[in-house]
Write an enzyme that holds these catalytic residues in place. Sequence first.
Site, PDB file in Angstrom:
ATOM      1  N   ASP A  34      -9.362  19.030  10.749  1.00  0.00           N
ATOM      2  CA  ASP A  34      -8.157  19.151   9.922  1.00  0.00           C
ATOM      3  C   ASP A  34      -7.509  20.509  10.146  1.00  0.00           C
ATOM      4  OD1 ASP A  34      -8.966  16.772   9.003  1.00  0.00           O
ATOM      5  OD2 ASP A  34      -9.204  17.354   6.895  1.00  0.00           O
ATOM      6  N   ASP A  36      -7.589  22.456  12.845  1.00  0.00           N
ATOM      7  CA  ASP A  36      -6.860  22.529  14.111  1.00  0.00           C
ATOM      8  C   ASP A  36      -5.555  21.746  14.042  1.00  0.00           C
ATOM      9  OD1 ASP A  36      -8.719  24.160  15.202  1.00  0.00           O
ATOM     10  OD2 ASP A  36      -9.851  22.564  16.199  1.00  0.00           O
ATOM     11  N   ASP A  38      -3.764  21.291  11.323  1.00  0.00           N
ATOM     12  CA  ASP A  38      -2.829  22.098  10.534  1.00  0.00           C
ATOM     13  C   ASP A  38      -2.206  23.205  11.377  1.00  0.00           C
ATOM     14  OD1 ASP A  38      -3.291  20.556   8.379  1.00  0.00           O
ATOM     15  OD2 ASP A  38      -4.693  21.931   7.394  1.00  0.00           O
ATOM     16  N   SER A  83       8.685 -14.452  -1.540  1.00  0.00           N
ATOM     17  CA  SER A  83       7.297 -14.262  -1.960  1.00  0.00           C
ATOM     18  C   SER A  83       6.509 -15.495  -1.526  1.00  0.00           C
ATOM     19  CB  SER A  83       7.223 -14.048  -3.461  1.00  0.00           C
ATOM     20  OG  SER A  83       7.616 -15.218  -4.104  1.00  0.00           O
ATOM     21  N   LEU A  84       5.252 -15.539  -1.895  1.00  0.00           N
ATOM     22  CA  LEU A  84       4.397 -16.644  -1.466  1.00  0.00           C
ATOM     23  C   LEU A  84       4.010 -17.510  -2.651  1.00  0.00           C
ATOM     24  CD1 LEU A  84       1.915 -14.688   0.823  1.00  0.00           C
ATOM     25  CD2 LEU A  84       3.755 -16.192   1.557  1.00  0.00           C
ATOM     26  N   GLU A 114      -5.536 -13.218   6.107  1.00  0.00           N
ATOM     27  CA  GLU A 114      -5.431 -11.765   5.954  1.00  0.00           C
ATOM     28  C   GLU A 114      -5.768 -11.382   4.523  1.00  0.00           C
ATOM     29  OE1 GLU A 114      -1.376 -10.867   6.820  1.00  0.00           O
ATOM     30  OE2 GLU A 114      -1.517 -11.667   8.849  1.00  0.00           O
ATOM     31  N   LYS A 116      -4.884  -9.871   1.006  1.00  0.00           N
ATOM     32  CA  LYS A 116      -3.649  -9.730   0.242  1.00  0.00           C
ATOM     33  C   LYS A 116      -3.692  -8.373  -0.446  1.00  0.00           C
ATOM     34  CE  LYS A 116      -0.576 -12.193  -2.929  1.00  0.00           C
ATOM     35  NZ  LYS A 116      -0.088 -11.011  -3.583  1.00  0.00           N
ATOM     36  N   ASP A 118      -2.906  -5.276  -2.608  1.00  0.00           N
ATOM     37  CA  ASP A 118      -2.290  -5.198  -3.929  1.00  0.00           C
ATOM     38  C   ASP A 118      -1.500  -3.897  -4.028  1.00  0.00           C
ATOM     39  OD1 ASP A 118      -1.610  -5.923  -6.425  1.00  0.00           O
ATOM     40  OD2 ASP A 118      -3.567  -5.551  -7.341  1.00  0.00           O
ATOM     41  N   ARG A 137      11.313  -4.252  -1.934  1.00  0.00           N
ATOM     42  CA  ARG A 137      11.637  -5.656  -2.074  1.00  0.00           C
ATOM     43  C   ARG A 137      12.813  -5.881  -3.032  1.00  0.00           C
ATOM     44  NH1 ARG A 137       9.968 -11.218  -2.920  1.00  0.00           N
ATOM     45  NH2 ARG A 137      10.381 -11.404  -5.100  1.00  0.00           N
ATOM     46  N   GLU A 174       2.758  -3.653   3.098  1.00  0.00           N
ATOM     47  CA  GLU A 174       2.472  -3.302   1.715  1.00  0.00           C
ATOM     48  C   GLU A 174       2.070  -1.834   1.643  1.00  0.00           C
ATOM     49  OE1 GLU A 174       2.884  -6.078   0.045  1.00  0.00           O
ATOM     50  OE2 GLU A 174       2.004  -5.776  -1.938  1.00  0.00           O
ATOM     51  N   TYR A 226       2.228  -6.455   8.069  1.00  0.00           N
ATOM     52  CA  TYR A 226       1.732  -7.810   8.321  1.00  0.00           C
ATOM     53  C   TYR A 226       2.773  -8.815   8.794  1.00  0.00           C
ATOM     54  CZ  TYR A 226       2.967  -7.732   3.332  1.00  0.00           C
ATOM     55  OH  TYR A 226       3.589  -7.530   2.140  1.00  0.00           O
ATOM     56  N   LYS A 289      -1.848 -17.964   6.693  1.00  0.00           N
ATOM     57  CA  LYS A 289      -0.590 -18.231   7.397  1.00  0.00           C
ATOM     58  C   LYS A 289      -0.832 -19.150   8.591  1.00  0.00           C
ATOM     59  CE  LYS A 289       0.898 -13.547   6.327  1.00  0.00           C
ATOM     60  NZ  LYS A 289       1.158 -12.177   6.802  1.00  0.00           N
ATOM     61  N   LYS A 313      -5.293 -16.383  -4.774  1.00  0.00           N
ATOM     62  CA  LYS A 313      -5.526 -15.221  -5.637  1.00  0.00           C
ATOM     63  C   LYS A 313      -6.927 -15.268  -6.226  1.00  0.00           C
ATOM     64  CE  LYS A 313      -1.668 -13.592  -7.556  1.00  0.00           C
ATOM     65  NZ  LYS A 313      -0.801 -12.609  -7.848  1.00  0.00           N
ATOM     66  N   CYS A 407      -3.458   9.366 -39.667  1.00  0.00           N
ATOM     67  CA  CYS A 407      -4.255   9.906 -38.571  1.00  0.00           C
ATOM     68  C   CYS A 407      -5.731   9.902 -38.959  1.00  0.00           C
ATOM     69  CB  CYS A 407      -3.792  11.325 -38.255  1.00  0.00           C
ATOM     70  SG  CYS A 407      -4.847  12.146 -37.044  1.00  0.00           S
ATOM     71  N   CYS A 410      -6.762  13.830 -39.345  1.00  0.00           N
ATOM     72  CA  CYS A 410      -6.185  14.781 -40.312  1.00  0.00           C
ATOM     73  C   CYS A 410      -5.423  14.094 -41.433  1.00  0.00           C
ATOM     74  CB  CYS A 410      -5.282  15.780 -39.598  1.00  0.00           C
ATOM     75  SG  CYS A 410      -3.720  15.054 -39.067  1.00  0.00           S
ATOM     76  N   CYS A 425       0.549  11.289 -34.186  1.00  0.00           N
ATOM     77  CA  CYS A 425       0.252  12.099 -35.357  1.00  0.00           C
ATOM     78  C   CYS A 425       1.156  13.325 -35.255  1.00  0.00           C
ATOM     79  CB  CYS A 425      -1.211  12.525 -35.355  1.00  0.00           C
ATOM     80  SG  CYS A 425      -1.511  13.851 -36.550  1.00  0.00           S
ATOM     81  N   CYS A 431      -3.854  19.313 -36.690  1.00  0.00           N
ATOM     82  CA  CYS A 431      -4.758  18.196 -36.395  1.00  0.00           C
ATOM     83  C   CYS A 431      -5.786  18.642 -35.336  1.00  0.00           C
ATOM     84  CB  CYS A 431      -3.923  17.016 -35.905  1.00  0.00           C
ATOM     85  SG  CYS A 431      -4.873  15.545 -35.538  1.00  0.00           S
TER      86      CYS A 431
HETATM   87  S1  IVH Z   1       3.100 -12.209   4.038  1.00  0.00           S
HETATM   88  C1  IVH Z   1       7.248 -14.735   3.238  1.00  0.00           C
HETATM   89  N1  IVH Z   1       0.802 -10.966   4.042  1.00  0.00           N
HETATM   90  O1  IVH Z   1       2.143 -10.570  -1.399  1.00  0.00           O
HETATM   91  C2  IVH Z   1       6.287 -13.776   2.594  1.00  0.00           C
HETATM   92  N2  IVH Z   1       2.173 -10.763   2.099  1.00  0.00           N
HETATM   93  O2  IVH Z   1       3.485 -13.035  -3.015  1.00  0.00           O
HETATM   94  C3  IVH Z   1       5.499 -13.050   3.609  1.00  0.00           C
HETATM   95  N3  IVH Z   1       1.229  -9.312   0.373  1.00  0.00           N
HETATM   96  O3  IVH Z   1       5.607 -10.231  -1.217  1.00  0.00           O
HETATM   97  C4  IVH Z   1       4.470 -12.218   2.982  1.00  0.00           C
HETATM   98  N4  IVH Z   1      -0.609  -8.778   1.458  1.00  0.00           N
HETATM   99  O4  IVH Z   1       4.184  -8.139  -1.023  1.00  0.00           O
HETATM  100  C5  IVH Z   1       1.918 -11.236   3.330  1.00  0.00           C
HETATM  101  N5  IVH Z   1      -1.243  -9.898   4.241  1.00  0.00           N
HETATM  102  C6  IVH Z   1      -0.136 -10.151   3.534  1.00  0.00           C
HETATM  103  C7  IVH Z   1       0.092  -9.612   2.238  1.00  0.00           C
HETATM  104  C8  IVH Z   1       1.256  -9.957   1.546  1.00  0.00           C
HETATM  105  C9  IVH Z   1       0.100  -8.601   0.334  1.00  0.00           C
HETATM  106  C10 IVH Z   1       2.217  -9.348  -0.733  1.00  0.00           C
HETATM  107  C11 IVH Z   1       3.647  -9.213  -0.294  1.00  0.00           C
HETATM  108  C12 IVH Z   1       4.333 -10.464  -0.729  1.00  0.00           C
HETATM  109  C13 IVH Z   1       3.419 -11.007  -1.768  1.00  0.00           C
HETATM  110  C14 IVH Z   1       3.472 -12.516  -1.767  1.00  0.00           C
END
Ligand code: IVH
Length: 671
Positions: A34, A36, A38, A83-84, A114, A116, A118, A137, A174, A226, A289, A313, A407, A410, A425, A431
């Site tokens: 680290d 070097d 820096d 979204s999915l 893959e 997911k 968070d 998003r 993400e 991803y 996918k 999930k 409280c 106090c 409070c 207090c």
């Molecule tokens: S693919 C068309 N891959 O989960 C949507 N999403 O509810 C393509 N997320 O909005 C998304 N890991 O924010 C994809 N390996 C992954 C993910 C991922 C987390 C999130 C992403 C998305 C939400 C789906």
Amino acid sequence: MSKGQAEARIRELRESINEHNYMYYVLNEPRISDRDFDLLLEELIRLEKEHPEWVTEDSPSQRVGGEVTKSFTTVRHKYPMLSLGNTYSELELREFHERIIKLIPDEAVEYVCELKFDGVAIGLQYLNGKLKRAVTRGDGIQGDDVTANVKTIQSIPLKLRGNKFPEDFEIRGEIILPRAVFEKINEERIDIGESPFANPRNSAAGTLKLQDSSEVARRKLDCFLYALYGESLPFHTHLEALKAASSWGFKISADHVLCKSIDEVLHYIEKWDKEREQLPFDIDGVVVKVNNFRQQEELGFTAKSPRWAIAYKFKAESASTQLNSVTYQVGRTGAITPVANLEPVLLAGTVVKRATLHNQDQIEKLDLHLGDTVFVEKGGEIIPKITGVDLKKRASKAPKIHFIHACPECKSTLLRKEGEAQHYCPNESGCPPQIKGRIEHFTSRKAMNIEGLGTETIDLFVEKGLLKNVADIYDLKKEEILGLERFGEKSAANILDGIEASKKIPFEKVLFAIGIRFVGDTVARKLARHFGSIDALRAADAEKLTEAPEVGQKIAASILEFFSSPVNLKILERLKAHGLQFAMKEEEMPRRVSEKLRGLTIVISGTFTRHSRDEYKKIIEENGGKNGSGVTRKTDYLFAGEDSGPSKLEKAKEYNVKVIDEESFLKLLEA
Ligand code: IVH
């Protein structure tokens, strides 16, 4: 060093730093220490300072942040950010597979599984191999431009590797916050009387929206990518696309697999449901996918999500147990937090005895009764929470839990401010937990750093009446300390030496120590540099306050409230009389070159050729001017470079604000 040599060295340094960054943050295989690393970065920053004309947007020096965004620009997504669909069971997952088979019969379907992640979804636009824009998003149609903040994320390439990437494309992923960093941030938040983030995801989202990108840089976000988007990308499968993206320098999680059957998919899910605790970051499921892009196209989309992918999930682990009592904690700021005391129960590998109830609304929403059988859950949250009550098991005469009015420490009547969920409070100076908490904060390492005064000593001194507020610390007498058992000559002298030494602690730490709500160490440092002294800070009104970096309405209001209290003013006066530092020393203040821009508010927009935008911001300050964030009636100049924002130009026209270019700006300085 000649100009030519300097230019060559800058180029060499950038390449080397980019390479080491990639090894460290993307591949997790650091090649140098680290220290070097820096040194290389410091050398680059120094050379770029000497030759600002060579600073480029994609230079690794730009990752340290510094740009301040007061409000984020809204940008329309080129490809909507969908979204999915979610599933929670094996059955639902098999149904997903059945739907696919029906739509593309007679063909083998392979899936890529893959993790997911968070975190917070992000779209990164690259043009000719350089990061052009990063957009959140938002509502899926349009999001916020958070480029300045995203640039500070070390694992996101500012410049791609090799030359085989498409000219114009977007990659999505993400942004996450590793759990260890999350815990550190929460410690800091508790320091400033701010409620801690519930989980790393909220914390990542909050960080991404910070105004000061150098603060974002400190927070150490990370990003997994991803999905690729673009016109006629040359890939046939998702796996190929991931592999290519990885070769361009993006961080692609290695934990994805190709599955040839839905049973293999289920196996992957099962594995990660068990092993997710061992990852250094949170995942909330698995994404499945269809691998083949032609098949993806045939399957298409519903209104909300693709038919070719689904999220499985994980269930948050939950348990049921009995509610024994509800107690109330009083924090340093007087905030009251109700806590459920539970019959101990095993949950996700640990024994849970307590759960937070957050506030009155939460208790009422749950309609809690004493002795209730409750469901506790541990999701992304560190502290378990109660998600519901098993009504069937409620005893007929179980008394309802009512939030307290006084409280617990106090007995003062509690207050609840309009628009806030928390009760307070109001007895700040009487207090005990509030007094102790404020003194502990004052003496802590990041504040006045008075070693001899730890938690236990403070508790004792408060109980014995020696300390009622932080100013009393400086009136402590040796005899008083010796009068208490436990303390001898040596330990008393120790405490007094520590107190004496604290009088030299710089103003920015004193400002943090006095405990203005929402003013943490970073904000205190910025305020100290911006205003220079406590008197200047006290004299500032809301408008002046919000001109300081990182200060919005909430912090400004809290500062005004602090200075409106006679009790606080009295304490400040006493601390001043004791010789604490209430102003920055000359050498601690930012450099001043001239007063040529004195009284002028200048808004910068666009890109420039002679200096970088950040460099110009600094030049404005060094010459006595002020950087405005948006064009208002009070703006004197809109300093517009190439590609400057059209809305700013429009506003300038509307308010009759003079627009100047790079040449005219530099002339202004020469004048
Ligand atoms: S693919 C068309 N891959 O989960 C949507 N999403 O509810 C393509 N997320 O909005 C998304 N890991 O924010 C994809 N390996 C992954 C993910 C991922 C987390 C999130 C992403 C998305 C939400 C789906």
